[in-house]
Design an enzyme around this catalytic site. Structure first.
Site, short mmCIF file in Angstrom:
data_model
loop_
_atom_site.label_atom_id
_atom_site.label_comp_id
_atom_site.label_asym_id
_atom_site.label_seq_id
_atom_site.Cartn_x
_atom_site.Cartn_y
_atom_site.Cartn_z
N ASP A 1 0.00 0.01 -5.35
CA ASP A 1 -1.11 0.65 -4.64
C ASP A 1 -2.33 0.56 -5.56
O ASP A 1 -2.20 0.38 -6.77
CB ASP A 1 -0.78 2.13 -4.36
CG ASP A 1 -1.68 2.75 -3.30
OD1 ASP A 1 -1.27 2.81 -2.12
OD2 ASP A 1 -2.81 3.16 -3.64
N ASP B 1 0.99 -1.13 4.91
CA ASP B 1 0.59 0.12 5.58
C ASP B 1 -0.85 0.42 5.15
O ASP B 1 -1.08 1.23 4.25
CB ASP B 1 1.56 1.23 5.12
CG ASP B 1 1.30 2.56 5.79
OD1 ASP B 1 0.62 2.59 6.83
OD2 ASP B 1 1.78 3.58 5.26
N CYS C 1 -1.91 3.97 11.11
CA CYS C 1 -1.74 5.20 11.89
C CYS C 1 -3.01 5.39 12.71
O CYS C 1 -3.67 6.42 12.67
CB CYS C 1 -1.42 6.41 11.02
SG CYS C 1 -2.61 6.74 9.72
N CYS D 1 0.89 -1.18 0.00
CA CYS D 1 0.00 0.00 0.00
C CYS D 1 0.91 1.22 0.00
O CYS D 1 0.94 2.00 0.96
CB CYS D 1 -0.89 0.01 1.23
SG CYS D 1 -2.06 -1.33 1.29
C1 LIG Z 1 -2.01 4.61 4.78
S1 LIG Z 1 -2.04 4.86 3.09
C2 LIG Z 1 -0.41 4.46 2.60
C3 LIG Z 1 0.60 5.52 2.90
C4 LIG Z 1 1.97 5.22 2.33
N1 LIG Z 1 2.44 3.90 2.68
C5 LIG Z 1 3.00 6.25 2.78
O1 LIG Z 1 3.81 5.96 3.65
O2 LIG Z 1 2.96 7.35 2.22
C6 LIG Z 1 -2.93 3.47 2.52
C7 LIG Z 1 -2.88 3.23 1.04
O3 LIG Z 1 -3.58 2.03 0.75
C8 LIG Z 1 -4.08 2.16 -0.55
N2 LIG Z 1 -5.09 1.11 -0.75
C9 LIG Z 1 -6.36 1.08 -0.38
N3 LIG Z 1 -6.94 -0.09 -0.73
C10 LIG Z 1 -5.99 -0.79 -1.34
C11 LIG Z 1 -5.95 -2.08 -1.97
N4 LIG Z 1 -7.04 -2.86 -1.98
N5 LIG Z 1 -4.79 -2.48 -2.53
C12 LIG Z 1 -3.69 -1.70 -2.48
N6 LIG Z 1 -3.67 -0.47 -1.90
C13 LIG Z 1 -4.81 -0.04 -1.35
C14 LIG Z 1 -4.57 3.57 -0.62
O4 LIG Z 1 -4.66 4.01 -1.96
C15 LIG Z 1 -3.51 4.30 0.18
O5 LIG Z 1 -2.52 4.84 -0.67
#
Ligand SMILES: C[S@@+](CC[C@H](N)C(=O)[O-])C[C@H]1O[C@@H](n2cnc3c(N)ncnc32)[C@H](O)[C@@H]1O
Length: 371
Positions: free
Chosen positions: A217, A254, A307, A193
């Site tokens: 992502d 994450d 978080c 993610c």
């Molecule tokens: C907490 S954020 C990640 C922040 C990133 N790791 C950083 O440090 O900047 C969660 C991420 O999960 C992604 N996400 C949501 N559902 C997802 C899925 N089914 N598969 C992959 N990514 C996903 C979102 O687009 C988002 O970018």
């Protein structure tokens, strides 16, 4: 403009944040009005601070920010206060209360939070950056070896030091995810993610570009930002659409979460949350945990991170996944992190941070090994 006008504006804007993020509501309002920079700053400060006391702000005709701050400061909070003062939905207030050791710890989420930077060791040392930024009264973070805290509200993205890639903006708790992943040169790591790349960039730059790091992502827009920044920084991060099965030494997960641990910055994360939305997030988190297992090779690990401090998104998900798979083992974080970090943060099984300790964001981390 007098203070009554300010308050009228803020109350009207506050009504919109039930549907849209506060930052978006505020920026849109500012772009539609031609205020000078002083008024913009004053409105912004008042708005983002007042919405912490959301229910009082929208319902009390005599709302007075200083008065409500003093009241909160001097009282023992109850679950009812989480609803009546801060505007949390009743069930969310219950989850918050059951997740905190002491409900009064909620007060630590009401402050603004420091501006924390992470040095890019490939281009700069922490000591040198401290001296370059001396005008902003920087201090070293107490635990992360890469962090600097600024006692200032400046837009650091405008600084030459940022443009040259000498540092990134990253809270100390988020910086410590690097220590939790504990990457070694040439390891195959997947950031499942990756979003705009905050953690991928930290992993690769603090490892001096020695990792075989893949990032993916669901959002291509976020991955585009990741690609641009990693190019500026000269980092090898391979964006992949289909990660390899049973291939990676480590998968960083994450997950999308309530953001309850970062409400010092995104004040409205919990105001818009209700039980259905939270359970929807928990469902996604569990799907992603199940998915992550397929990408880890035998003996590899999943590092699960949020978080959030809510047990539903943290401990309960780890218990769930351990019950689902017999080939998954829990690894205590005290066996991974430096003794110094473990001691200072009083850690054992899980990685947990909270603004009460070293003014960090509220983060959660757990490590699972696949056999
Ligand atoms: C907490 S954020 C990640 C922040 C990133 N790791 C950083 O440090 O900047 C969660 C991420 O999960 C992604 N996400 C949501 N559902 C997802 C899925 N089914 N598969 C992959 N990514 C996903 C979102 O687009 C988002 O970018």
């Amino acid at each position: 403009m007098n203070s009554e006008n300010y308050l009228d504006i803020i109350k009207k804007l506050a009504l919109q944040i039930k549907n849209e993020p506060a930052r978006y509501v505020f920026d849109k309002f500012i772009s539609e009005n031609n205020f000078n920079s002083n008024i913009r700053r004053r409105l912004g400060d008042l708005f983002f601070e007042s919405i912490r006391y959301y229910r009082r702000l929208v319902e009390d005709p005599d709302f007075n920010l200083e008065q409500v701050k003093n009241e909160v400061c001097s009282k023992d909070l109850t679950i009812q206060d989480l609803t009546d003062i801060f505007g949390l939905n009743g069930e969310i207030a219950e989850y918050v209360s059951e997740s905190l050791n002491d409900i009064n710890d909620y007060k630590f989420l009401l402050s603004r939070g420091p501006l924390t930077l992470r040095v890019n060791p490939m281009k700069m040392t922490r000591d040198r950056l401290l001296s370059l930024l001396k005008d902003f009264k920087p201090i070293k973070t107490e635990i992360s070896p890469f962090g600097i805290k600024l006692n200032s509200n400046i837009n650091v993205r405008q600084l030459q030091e940022f443009k040259k890639g000498f540092f990134e903006i990253q809270d100390e708790a988020s910086q410590l995810v690097y220590n939790l992943v504990a990457p070694k040169p040439n390891e195959k790591i997947l950031d499942l993610c990756a979003g705009t790349g905050g953690k991928s960039i930290a992993l690769q730059s603090c490892s001096y570009n020695t990792l075989d790091l893949h990032a993916t992502d669901i959002s291509n827009d976020r991955l585009t930002i990741l690609k641009k920044r990693s190019k500026v920084l000269g980092l090898k991060i391979k964006v992949v659409n289909n990660p390899f099965q049973h291939f990676y030494d480590k998968v960083l997960l994450d997950v999308p979460c309530s953001g309850s641990g970062v409400i010092r910055r995104d004040v409205d994360n919990l105001i818009r949350m209700d039980k259905d939305r939270l359970l929807e997030l928990v469902k996604t988190q569990r799907i992603l945990l199940n998915k992550a297992i397929n990408f880890v090779k035998k003996g590899g690990v999943i590092v699960y991170v949020t978080c959030s401090f809510l047990k539903k998104e943290n401990e309960e998900n780890i218990e769930y996944i351990l019950n689902e798979y017999r080939n998954l083992r829990f690894v205590e974080v005290c066996d991974i992190l430096d003794a110094n970090i473990v001691k200072k943060l009083n850690l054992k099984s899980y990685f947990k941070t909270f603004p009460r300790y070293y003014a960090m964001d509220g983060f959660f981390g757990a490590v699972l090994r696949v056999y």
